[in-house]
Motif scaffolding. Structure first.
Motif, PDB file in Angstrom:
ATOM      1  N   PHE A 581      28.223  54.387  38.663  1.00  0.00           N
ATOM      2  CA  PHE A 581      27.703  53.126  39.113  1.00  0.00           C
ATOM      3  C   PHE A 581      28.759  52.202  38.622  1.00  0.00           C
ATOM      4  O   PHE A 581      29.119  51.956  37.535  1.00  0.00           O
ATOM      5  CB  PHE A 581      26.367  52.785  38.216  1.00  0.00           C
ATOM      6  N   LEU A 582      29.370  51.439  39.844  1.00  0.00           N
ATOM      7  CA  LEU A 582      30.565  50.783  39.427  1.00  0.00           C
ATOM      8  C   LEU A 582      30.341  49.305  40.107  1.00  0.00           C
ATOM      9  O   LEU A 582      29.712  49.203  41.260  1.00  0.00           O
ATOM     10  CB  LEU A 582      31.813  51.255  40.201  1.00  0.00           C
ATOM     11  N   LYS A 583      30.907  48.156  39.599  1.00  0.00           N
ATOM     12  CA  LYS A 583      30.759  46.978  39.847  1.00  0.00           C
ATOM     13  C   LYS A 583      31.459  46.985  41.524  1.00  0.00           C
ATOM     14  O   LYS A 583      32.711  47.502  41.337  1.00  0.00           O
ATOM     15  CB  LYS A 583      31.326  45.778  39.099  1.00  0.00           C
ATOM     16  N   GLY A 584      30.834  46.182  42.599  1.00  0.00           N
ATOM     17  CA  GLY A 584      31.562  46.128  43.779  1.00  0.00           C
ATOM     18  C   GLY A 584      31.086  44.660  44.403  1.00  0.00           C
ATOM     19  O   GLY A 584      30.435  43.762  43.788  1.00  0.00           O
ATOM     20  N   LEU A 588      24.182  45.648  45.988  1.00  0.00           N
ATOM     21  CA  LEU A 588      24.080  46.715  45.030  1.00  0.00           C
ATOM     22  C   LEU A 588      25.452  47.222  44.307  1.00  0.00           C
ATOM     23  O   LEU A 588      26.334  46.913  45.229  1.00  0.00           O
ATOM     24  CB  LEU A 588      23.289  48.091  45.772  1.00  0.00           C
ATOM     25  N   PRO A 589      25.285  47.871  43.444  1.00  0.00           N
ATOM     26  CA  PRO A 589      26.269  48.601  42.786  1.00  0.00           C
ATOM     27  C   PRO A 589      27.151  49.577  43.693  1.00  0.00           C
ATOM     28  O   PRO A 589      26.183  50.082  44.363  1.00  0.00           O
ATOM     29  CB  PRO A 589      26.044  48.944  41.430  1.00  0.00           C
ATOM     30  N   GLU A 590      28.349  50.086  43.750  1.00  0.00           N
ATOM     31  CA  GLU A 590      28.792  51.161  44.116  1.00  0.00           C
ATOM     32  C   GLU A 590      28.386  52.457  43.384  1.00  0.00           C
ATOM     33  O   GLU A 590      28.442  52.347  42.197  1.00  0.00           O
ATOM     34  CB  GLU A 590      30.349  51.204  44.224  1.00  0.00           C
TER      35      GLU A 590
END
Lengths: 799, 345
Positions: A581-584, A588-590
């Motif tokens: 789960f990465l900030k994008g 929604l998160p990436e």
């Protein structure tokens, strides 16, 4: 919802008392039974007796001698309790009776006088916690007066059956004995008795006035005043039923309110009228307004909370909790019983914000019955008349500005067939719905009037559910429809291939939780500010050490390997496929799919084979196999120093020019942080490039002609990556290259300080003829030239 | 007249050879010796070879023919004896060589590392395959989801307890609140709405995936587990289709003799709703939740609820695996112990 069968039987005569049969009936009505048991008396041989005479004991001061009529005979019994006199009706353990598991009552001499049994207390009979004095039945169980000599268990309704029913959130009407009785009556098609609520109302007219300022949030407010109350303990039957329902008895006023709520589902609240005054106004709270609630907490309100006030200050938070200032106390004599209807979302918002959830708020949140308000108040008033010496006012207060009326649904019986797949005709439908208390008129379509307690029934499909519940799902036939057959998408097929490749390579799959903690990233040696450190926090984590969504799969896989090694399993080759789960930039998160794998520990030697530690080339070999199976022809490794990895034994996983992840041996300090020792080979990379469709692989017919095989050794500076030499050699070899093999690599003195040698064996083959050495010679030269041009490496010896 | 030729009768050494060859051949103990003897008996410099060379000196054609035949017969006879002996010796030598090259085959084999797919994953794959064979496809959706798709689109009211923080894990991501709030999906059902928004009926789809709950770990709860959602929407889907499909599934997955029953339940996104229980291993077990798609869900995604009907179901992959394989503690499925993983065949 916990209740007993005997309580249900006050409202409905059921054709069975068999517990498991009733469990099935509850379930078929959609009320799952979480637990149930038969409530057997914890005694045998107890009869109802009447005390005829109470005399002093000739030899003792603290105990008395009684003469008790137990129907068949009169017994002299010695008793240590002083809470009764002649005329008391009491439970008597006659000789031969057994209390608990094995306490048998016998005739015995107490201080020189024979006692022919025992008069029992609640605690001795397992019927409560009251240990001061014996049970006196005259008032608590008036039926006992006419049943001297009868079985005491019969008089108090034992054996009974206790149920814990999980009422689904859409059925607040069944959070009551009466509501469940209604469903059972409908199921068995037997009559539901009238609620039987009636107030004597022999007191003076009440002058309490109620006004409602926000009728949309408080559509109805009813109540009744009861005076002359003497606060004290409730009779045993109330306390016993409350305890069976999981509610602790407190005092007759509180118990009456709780009893009525469990019985009919409508929460009420009792105000001490001497403290309240005669004026009630319900309104929105002002911002910052304060009230001390019953639990002695000061609550700060906001302008969306609805409060009951005495015209000036709040005396209760509507539907949530009463205030301490008007609380009923031991010397309360006049109460006002409030039974209102509060807007469910408003109650939810307030109770959630204040962290105050009660049986009352839970019922209002789901939706009580606005048309039952006045009956709810009257039931409490009736109980106070019966058990607290109260005198109810002849007039009820009932302000009903909201006008929540029953609503109607037009119902065509074709809807039953359309949704359920079976025909239920208009006559049967009318009958089934009527049993549940719906008003049904007309032919087809039917005009169905929904009682206000059924806020869940709004649309025709909600009536389909009611019909299904009573008619039974088992009457619906089975049919298996076929879909259009779009099959397994590429992504799923590729993920299965990847799992097959990994398991075939000896890796076992783990599925770990998607959470990590700061300490995991510390262990992985990621510095401050690294993207892996910038994880998304869970607002309400289960524990703080796992409070971040994973930004890497490695901690899960490495911890899993560590857990195995800690359990003395010598070697673990594990992989996990999952999301990080990465900030994008999006809402929604990436959430890219990834794989991580690790090879840790060292297998034990066997009689046939010596083991070795895994190293970077084991990991690279796995990557090469994955790339091959997925048809990726431009896969490579680019040397790189990566935080968690050994700087000299790791690299980036490349497809073409794009780095998709990291591979290599872990940094020893990272390995040991995860409880691993020795060399640990690991990798983690994104799967996007692997999960896309690359089309079908194309057949390459093998040549039937003999090959030309030759070796070339290249000398170069040690820092030149072998990968570049190999790539140049392959390019130079051209179409005739069938395969190659790096068979020797060495560095150092024999070739010169700072130099290394890489020896490659080439197999050339022509698809259409026998290749001669003469024809192969220019290819050798081209390989040498290309390698030299691209990398500077020179062929050792002749070309 | 004494025939002088008799003194050097070329056939005489052959007679002696004929009488002795057999015994000599049988006496040979190795193939190497036999090769030497073969040269001596039938080779170029043997009496047979000499006799063949002498044939040319016989003038009489008949005699030459007769002698030639006699020589060849003898050569054939001797060669056959040699070949027979060679075969015998080869068999003996092979037997001896193999007898010397002996191992104890009851020793363990050379280790081949075995890897296994996780039971939960292989369970998902098997369940998906059952539905793919019924014509379904597979979709997958985000694990971090918005409040809209997880709750609102599924007709889950603001008041529903599942929205409480005691049930749902919320993420500190973005500024959104309510429908825009980012959370970890509590079920795979959000894909119902996502899939219908982007596809026209007929819809036959299953959605396997991870789901999250704010549950402490115990024998029956994990904060992260897996569900398989199913959705069928078409012009004439009824509860009969739901029953038939799920009963078929239960028989495929748990065995042909598996009985099922449906009891009413409540889910906001289906109406009517049911739980399917299955009779397996001697008891009734609650297997999954299901129901007819609530018209409110159709309206959210722009399907006309008067035209389309559908059913939906959701099951826990862990639960299916536990019931099928006799696992009584859910925590075993979250344990990476290879002694567990290697049982996942």
């Amino acid at each position: 919802m916990k209740l007993t069968l005997s309580w249900l039987e006050e409202f409905v005569s059921l054709p069975t008392r068999d517990p498991s049969a009733l469990v099935e009936v509850f379930e078929s009505l959609g009320h799952e039974v979480e637990d149930h048991h038969v409530v057997d008396p914890a005694f045998t041989g107890i009869v109802v007796g009447r005390v005829l005479e109470v005399m002093p004991h000739p030899n003792a001061d603290k105990i008395r001698l009684t003469r008790v009529d137990v129907g068949s005979e009169e017994l002299e019994i010695i008793c240590g309790a002083w809470n009764f006199e002649a005329g008391a009706v009491v439970p008597v353990a006659v000789p031969g009776a057994v209390l608990g598991d094995d306490f048998e009552i016998t005739r015995r001499s107490i201080r020189g006088v024979t006692s022919n049994g025992m008069i029992c207390s609640e605690i001795e009979l397992g019927l409560g916690t009251e240990a001061d004095g014996i049970m006196v039945l005259n008032e608590d169980y008036p039926d006992s007066l006419a049943n001297i000599g009868a079985s005491f268990a019969d008089v108090i309704g034992l054996p009974d059956v206790w149920f814990e029913v999980n009422v689904t959130p859409n059925r607040p009407d069944c959070l009551s004995v009466y509501g469940l009785a209604r469903d059972l009556a409908a199921y068995f098609d037997v009559p539901l008795r009238d609620h039987g609520i009636s107030v004597k109302g022999e007191g003076e007219l009440s002058d309490i006035s109620v006004s409602i300022e926000v009728p949309d949030l408080n559509p109805r407010f009813a109540g009744r005043e009861v005076s002359g109350i003497i606060v004290g303990p409730s009779p045993h039957w109330i306390r016993w039923r409350l305890e069976q329902a999981g509610v602790r008895p407190i005092s007759n006023v509180v118990d009456a309110s709780n009893y009525a709520m469990i019985e009919f589902g409508h929460p009420t609240h009792a105000f001490d009228v001497d403290r309240l005054g005669n004026r009630i106004v319900t309104r929105l709270a002002t911002e910052g307004e304060r009230i001390v609630t019953l639990d002695d907490q000061e609550r700060v309100l906001t302008s969306t909370d609805i409060v009951v006030t005495d015209g000036a200050s709040p005396v209760a938070i509507g539907g949530v909790m009463g205030g301490a200032a008007t609380e009923v106390s031991d010397d309360t004599s006049t109460v006002f019983i409030e039974a209102a209807y509060w807007d469910p979302p408003s109650v939810l918002a307030t109770s959630k914000r204040l962290g105050l959830r009660s049986e009352a708020s839970a019922r209002f949140e789901r939706g009580a019955d606005p048309m039952f308000c006045h009956l709810g108040a009257d039931r409490v008033a009736q109980l106070l008349e019966e058990i607290a010496g109260g005198t109810a006012a002849p007039n009820a207060v009932d302000v009903d500005p909201g006008g929540i009326e029953p609503w109607t649904i037009r119902y065509a019986t074709s809807e039953t067939a359309r949704i359920l797949g079976i025909e239920v005709d208009a006559g049967t439908t009318t009958e089934l719905l009527s049993r549940l208390g719906f008003g049904v008129e007309g032919g087809d379509p039917l005009e169905v009037t929904v009682p206000t307690r059924r806020s869940d029934v709004r649309r025709p499909v909600d009536l389909v559910e009611e019909i299904a519940r009573l008619h039974g799902f088992d009457k619906v036939p089975d049919r298996v429809p076929q879909g259009p057959g779009l099959g397994l998408p590429v992504r799923d097929r590729k993920l299965r291939l990847l799992r097959d490749v990994m398991t075939g390579a000896g890796f076992s799959e783990v599925l770990t939780f998607s959470f990590i903690g700061e300490s995991d990233l510390d262990k992985l040696a990621y510095g401050e500010g690294h993207v892996v450190r910038d994880g998304i926090r869970v607002v309400n984590p289960l524990n703080e050490s796992e409070g971040v969504m994973r930004t890497t799969l490695l901690p899960g896989v490495l911890k899993s390997a560590g857990a195995n090694l800690a359990r003395r399993i010598p070697s673990a080759h594990l992989f996990e496929i999952g999301r990080v789960f990465l900030k994008g930039a999006g809402k929604l998160p990436e959430q890219p799919d990834r794989i991580a794998f690790a090879m840790a520990g060292q297998p034990l030697d066997t009689w046939i084979e010596e083991s070795r530690q895994p190293d970077v080339f084991d990991a690279v070999g796995v990557w090469e196999m994955i790339a091959d199976k997925f048809g990726i022809r431009d896969a490579s490794i680019r040397p790189a120093a990566i935080e968690s990895f050994h700087p000299g034994r790791s690299g980036e996983v490349m497809i073409g020019d794009v780095a998709i992840g990291a591979i290599g041996e872990l940094r020893p300090s990272v390995a040991s942080a995860f409880g691993l020792s020795g060399r640990v080979a690991a990798a983690e990379f994104d799967l996007d490039a692997l999960l896309t469709d690359r089309g079908a692989w194309q057949f390459d017919p093998p040549s039937v002609f003999p090959p030309v095989v030759f070796d070339l050794a290249f000398a170069m500076e040690a820092r030149v990556p072998a990968g570049e030499v190999i790539a140049a050699a392959v390019e130079g070899a051209g179409d005739m290259l069938e395969t190659y093999r790096v068979f020797d690599v060495f560095e150092g003195s024999s070739i010169g300080e700072g130099q290394k040698s890489i020896a490659i064996s080439f197999v050339l083959r022509s698809p259409d003829k026998t290749l001669t050495d003469e024809e192969a010679a220019p290819i050798r030269k081209r390989i040498a030239a290309t390698v030299q041009t691209v990398t500077g490496a020179m062929v050792r010896g002749d070309v | 007249m004494m025939p002088t030729a008799n003194l050097s009768d070329p056939m005489e050494p052959l007679e002696s050879l004929r009488s002795t060859a057999g015994a000599r051949i049988e006496a040979v103990a190795s193939i190497a010796e036999l090769d030497a003897l073969e040269a001596e008996l039938v080779g170029r410099n043997s009496p047979i070879g000499a006799a063949r060379r002498g044939l040319g000196t016989i003038e009489d054609a008949d005699e030459r023919r007769d002698q030639g035949k006699a020589i060849n017969d003898l050569a054939t006879e001797v060669s056959a004896a040699i070949d027979a002996r060679r075969a015998t010796l080869a068999a003996i030598e092979e037997r001896e060589a193999l007898a010397a090259d002996r191992v104890d085959v009851t020793l363990p084999g050379r280790p081949v590392r075995r890897g296994t797919s996780h039971l939960v994953q292989s369970t998902i794959d098997e369940i998906v395959d059952i539905f793919v064979s019924l014509g379904y496809t597979v979709a997958d959706g985000p694990e971090a989801e918005t409040g809209f798709y997880n709750f609102t689109a599924l007709n889950i009211p603001e008041t529903h307890p599942s929205r409480h923080e005691s049930d749902t894990l919320y993420l500190d991501y973005g500024e959104g609140t309510g429908d825009e709030e980012v959370l970890l999906r509590t079920h795979t059902s959000p894909m119902q709405a996502r899939y219908m928004e982007t596809h026209e009926p007929p819809v036959y789809v299953v959605v396997p995936g991870k789901v999250f709950r704010a549950d402490e770990i115990d024998a029956t709860h994990l904060p992260v587990f897996h569900q398989i959602e199913g959705l069928a929407v078409d012009g004439s889907i009824t509860f009969a289709d739901l029953k038939g499909t799920l009963a078929h599934f239960a028989k495929e997955f748990f065995g042909r003799d598996t009985e099922v029953k449906f009891i009413p339940h409540y889910f906001p996104f289906t109406e009517p709703s049911a739980e399917m229980h299955a009779y397996t291993k001697g008891q009734w077990i609650e297997l999954l939740g299901c129901g007819m798609v609530n018209p409110a869900v159709f309206e959210q995604v722009g399907y006309d609820p008067d035209v389309y009907t559908g059913f939906a179901f959701g099951m826990g992959a862990e639960r299916m695996a536990m019931v099928r394989h006799g696992i009584t503690d859910l925590r075993a499925l979250a344990d990476p112990d290879l002694r567990i993983l290697e049982q996942y065949r």
